[in-house]
Write an enzyme that holds these catalytic residues in place. Structure first.
Site, PDB file in Angstrom:
ATOM      1  N   ASN A   9       0.860  -1.190   0.000  1.00 49.33           N
ATOM      2  CA  ASN A   9       0.000   0.000   0.000  1.00 49.33           C
ATOM      3  C   ASN A   9       0.898   1.243   0.000  1.00 49.33           C
ATOM      4  O   ASN A   9       1.477   1.589   1.016  1.00 49.33           O
ATOM      5  CB  ASN A   9      -0.891  -0.039   1.257  1.00 49.33           C
ATOM      6  CG  ASN A   9      -1.687   1.236   1.440  1.00 49.33           C
ATOM      7  OD1 ASN A   9      -1.791   2.059   0.533  1.00 49.33           O
ATOM      8  ND2 ASN A   9      -2.260   1.402   2.629  1.00 49.33           N
ATOM      9  N   TRP A  10       0.995   1.874  -1.155  1.00 53.38           N
ATOM     10  CA  TRP A  10       1.902   3.029  -1.272  1.00 53.38           C
ATOM     11  C   TRP A  10       1.328   4.288  -0.631  1.00 53.38           C
ATOM     12  O   TRP A  10       2.021   5.294  -0.541  1.00 53.38           O
ATOM     13  CB  TRP A  10       2.194   3.310  -2.751  1.00 53.38           C
ATOM     14  CG  TRP A  10       3.047   2.284  -3.418  1.00 53.38           C
ATOM     15  CD1 TRP A  10       3.622   1.178  -2.849  1.00 53.38           C
ATOM     16  CD2 TRP A  10       3.451   2.273  -4.798  1.00 53.38           C
ATOM     17  NE1 TRP A  10       4.342   0.481  -3.785  1.00 53.38           N
ATOM     18  CE2 TRP A  10       4.261   1.132  -4.994  1.00 53.38           C
ATOM     19  CE3 TRP A  10       3.203   3.107  -5.882  1.00 53.38           C
ATOM     20  CZ2 TRP A  10       4.824   0.815  -6.230  1.00 53.38           C
ATOM     21  CZ3 TRP A  10       3.765   2.787  -7.118  1.00 53.38           C
ATOM     22  CH2 TRP A  10       4.573   1.656  -7.285  1.00 53.38           C
ATOM     23  N   LYS A  11       0.075   4.266  -0.271  1.00 55.51           N
ATOM     24  CA  LYS A  11      -0.574   5.457   0.292  1.00 55.51           C
ATOM     25  C   LYS A  11      -0.373   6.647  -0.665  1.00 55.51           C
ATOM     26  O   LYS A  11      -0.321   6.447  -1.867  1.00 55.51           O
ATOM     27  CB  LYS A  11      -0.051   5.732   1.709  1.00 55.51           C
ATOM     28  CG  LYS A  11      -0.104   4.453   2.570  1.00 55.51           C
ATOM     29  CD  LYS A  11       0.082   4.680   4.022  1.00 55.51           C
ATOM     30  CE  LYS A  11      -0.006   3.331   4.732  1.00 55.51           C
ATOM     31  NZ  LYS A  11       0.016   3.437   6.160  1.00 55.51           N
ATOM     32  N   HIS A 102      -9.437   0.862   4.882  1.00 58.32           N
ATOM     33  CA  HIS A 102      -8.117   1.075   5.482  1.00 58.32           C
ATOM     34  C   HIS A 102      -8.276   2.037   6.660  1.00 58.32           C
ATOM     35  O   HIS A 102      -9.083   2.968   6.605  1.00 58.32           O
ATOM     36  CB  HIS A 102      -7.134   1.641   4.448  1.00 58.32           C
ATOM     37  CG  HIS A 102      -5.755   1.718   5.012  1.00 58.32           C
ATOM     38  ND1 HIS A 102      -5.337   2.779   5.784  1.00 58.32           N
ATOM     39  CD2 HIS A 102      -4.718   0.839   4.977  1.00 58.32           C
ATOM     40  CE1 HIS A 102      -4.083   2.550   6.187  1.00 58.32           C
ATOM     41  NE2 HIS A 102      -3.688   1.381   5.705  1.00 58.32           N
ATOM     42  N   GLU A 104      -6.705   4.517   7.673  1.00 57.73           N
ATOM     43  CA  GLU A 104      -6.581   5.957   7.388  1.00 57.73           C
ATOM     44  C   GLU A 104      -7.873   6.495   6.754  1.00 57.73           C
ATOM     45  O   GLU A 104      -8.245   7.648   6.968  1.00 57.73           O
ATOM     46  CB  GLU A 104      -5.343   6.216   6.514  1.00 57.73           C
ATOM     47  CG  GLU A 104      -4.079   6.123   7.361  1.00 57.73           C
ATOM     48  CD  GLU A 104      -2.862   5.555   6.656  1.00 57.73           C
ATOM     49  OE1 GLU A 104      -2.810   5.582   5.417  1.00 57.73           O
ATOM     50  OE2 GLU A 104      -1.958   5.066   7.361  1.00 57.73           O
ATOM     51  N   GLU A 174      -5.283  -5.021  10.510  1.00 64.17           N
ATOM     52  CA  GLU A 174      -4.308  -3.950  10.688  1.00 64.17           C
ATOM     53  C   GLU A 174      -4.635  -3.163  11.961  1.00 64.17           C
ATOM     54  O   GLU A 174      -5.438  -2.223  11.925  1.00 64.17           O
ATOM     55  CB  GLU A 174      -4.343  -2.997   9.487  1.00 64.17           C
ATOM     56  CG  GLU A 174      -3.957  -3.656   8.182  1.00 64.17           C
ATOM     57  CD  GLU A 174      -3.374  -2.648   7.205  1.00 64.17           C
ATOM     58  OE1 GLU A 174      -2.268  -2.876   6.727  1.00 64.17           O
ATOM     59  OE2 GLU A 174      -4.028  -1.624   6.954  1.00 64.17           O
ATOM     60  N   GLY A 180       2.361   2.388  10.655  1.00 69.81           N
ATOM     61  CA  GLY A 180       3.297   3.497  10.473  1.00 69.81           C
ATOM     62  C   GLY A 180       3.977   3.936  11.759  1.00 69.81           C
ATOM     63  O   GLY A 180       4.611   4.981  11.804  1.00 69.81           O
ATOM     64  N   SER A 218       3.445  -1.994  10.311  1.00 64.12           N
ATOM     65  CA  SER A 218       4.898  -1.993  10.528  1.00 64.12           C
ATOM     66  C   SER A 218       5.572  -3.324  10.182  1.00 64.12           C
ATOM     67  O   SER A 218       6.506  -3.746  10.853  1.00 64.12           O
ATOM     68  CB  SER A 218       5.224  -1.572  11.971  1.00 64.12           C
ATOM     69  OG  SER A 218       4.755  -0.256  12.205  1.00 64.12           O
TER      70      SER A 218
HETATM   71  P1  PGA Z   1       2.848   0.384   7.623  1.00 61.32           P
HETATM   72  O1  PGA Z   1       1.410   0.550   6.948  1.00 61.32           O
HETATM   73  O2  PGA Z   1       3.454  -0.877   7.066  1.00 61.32           O
HETATM   74  O3  PGA Z   1       3.611   1.612   7.216  1.00 61.32           O
HETATM   75  O4  PGA Z   1       2.640   0.288   9.088  1.00 61.32           O
HETATM   76  C1  PGA Z   1       0.559  -0.535   6.739  1.00 61.32           C
HETATM   77  C2  PGA Z   1      -0.731  -0.098   6.095  1.00 61.32           C
HETATM   78  O5  PGA Z   1      -1.205   0.989   6.419  1.00 61.32           O
HETATM   79  O6  PGA Z   1      -1.309  -0.805   5.240  1.00 61.32           O
END
Ligand code: PGA
Length: 261
Positions: A9-11, A102, A104, A174, A180, A218
């Protein structure tokens, strides 16, 4: 060795030229050791921002092994929804998967379970792989509410799907506090929640279609082996460590080498 789903997931990162360069590096690495990276033991899917989806698709089209999806998408097909991109449009542009829910999207953009369900259902209906993300916040974990939160997120997302619609579904646990932050769930905590999610999915969709369960939060080379070795963790949804082709692939390598050792 079990098959691993490695989803990146590149966000909101990577402009088209960067995406192109990344894909080239990834494909070169995959070609170097074709035996190690067969479709039977690894499925890779990249989730670039919409703007870079065409660059990713153009770069990976010949490889066959790498797929591309979208991080989000609207459930209506078209219309007066300024700023949105529909899942149908993403599919017609060549995406073959979509994330839904997700953290976010849930926590920064206020997406409730009901919207997440609509997006997931739409993705599955139009033949995309629908990756349902779910997980508790730190406060919920500390209050002992993890399983109740997960139950509610999964129940509401499954509601309205019939027992045949599990095909194409992937679950991604998640925990919000692990995304993150550099803090990952312990392998046994992650295993416990993933096993629980697998049971709920089996109750809803039966045992027929295999529904992979991924862990995200992470994930990196140093913790990949232990996390991916858990019985009910089929793969990883990776954010930060997916932004470089080598650190992304190193996650799978850590698992594979651990297995062979
Ligand atoms: P992260 O993000 O690996 O940077 O913790 C995971 C995600 O949000 O899918």
């Amino acid at each position: 060795m079990k098959k691993i789903w490695l989803y990146g997931n590149w966000k909101m990162n990577m402009i088209p030229s960067e995406a192109e360069e990344y894909c080239k590096k990834l494909l070169d690495a995959l070609k170097k050791e074709p035996g190690a990276y067969s479709k039977e033991n690894l499925e890779i899917c990249l989730f670039p921002p919409f703007i870079s989806l065409p660059a990713v698709l153009a770069s990976i089209s010949k490889a066959g092994m790498v797929r591309a999806g979208v991080q989000d998408g609207y459930f209506e097909d078209s219309g007066a929804f300024t700023g949105e991109v529909s899942l149908k449009m993403a599919a017609s542009a060549g995406a073959s998967a979509a994330l839904a829910g997700h953290s976010e999207r849930r926590h920064i953009f206020g997406e409730e379970n009901e919207i997440v369900a609509k997006k997931l259902h739409k993705a599955l209906q139009i033949g995309l792989t629908g990756v349902l993300c779910f997980g508790e916040t730190l406060a919920q974990r500390e209050a002992g509410e993890t399983m109740a939160v997960v139950d509610e997120q999964l129940r509401s997302a499954f509601e309205g799907l019939d027992g045949t619609e599990g095909k194409g579904l992937i679950l991604a646990y998640e925990p919000v506090w692990a995304i993150g932050t550099g803090k990952n769930a312990t392998p046994s905590d992650a295993q416990e929640v993933c096993a629980h999610a697998r049971r709920l999915a089996a109750r809803k969709f039966g045992e027929g279609d295999y529904i992979p369960v991924l862990y995200g939060g992470s994930v990196k080379e140093s913790n990949a082996r232990e996390l991916l070795s858990q019985k009910d963790i089929d793969g990883a949804l990776v954010g930060g460590a997916s932004l470089k082709a080598d650190s992304f692939l190193a996650i799978y390598e850590a698992f594979r080498k651990g297995f062979e050792a």
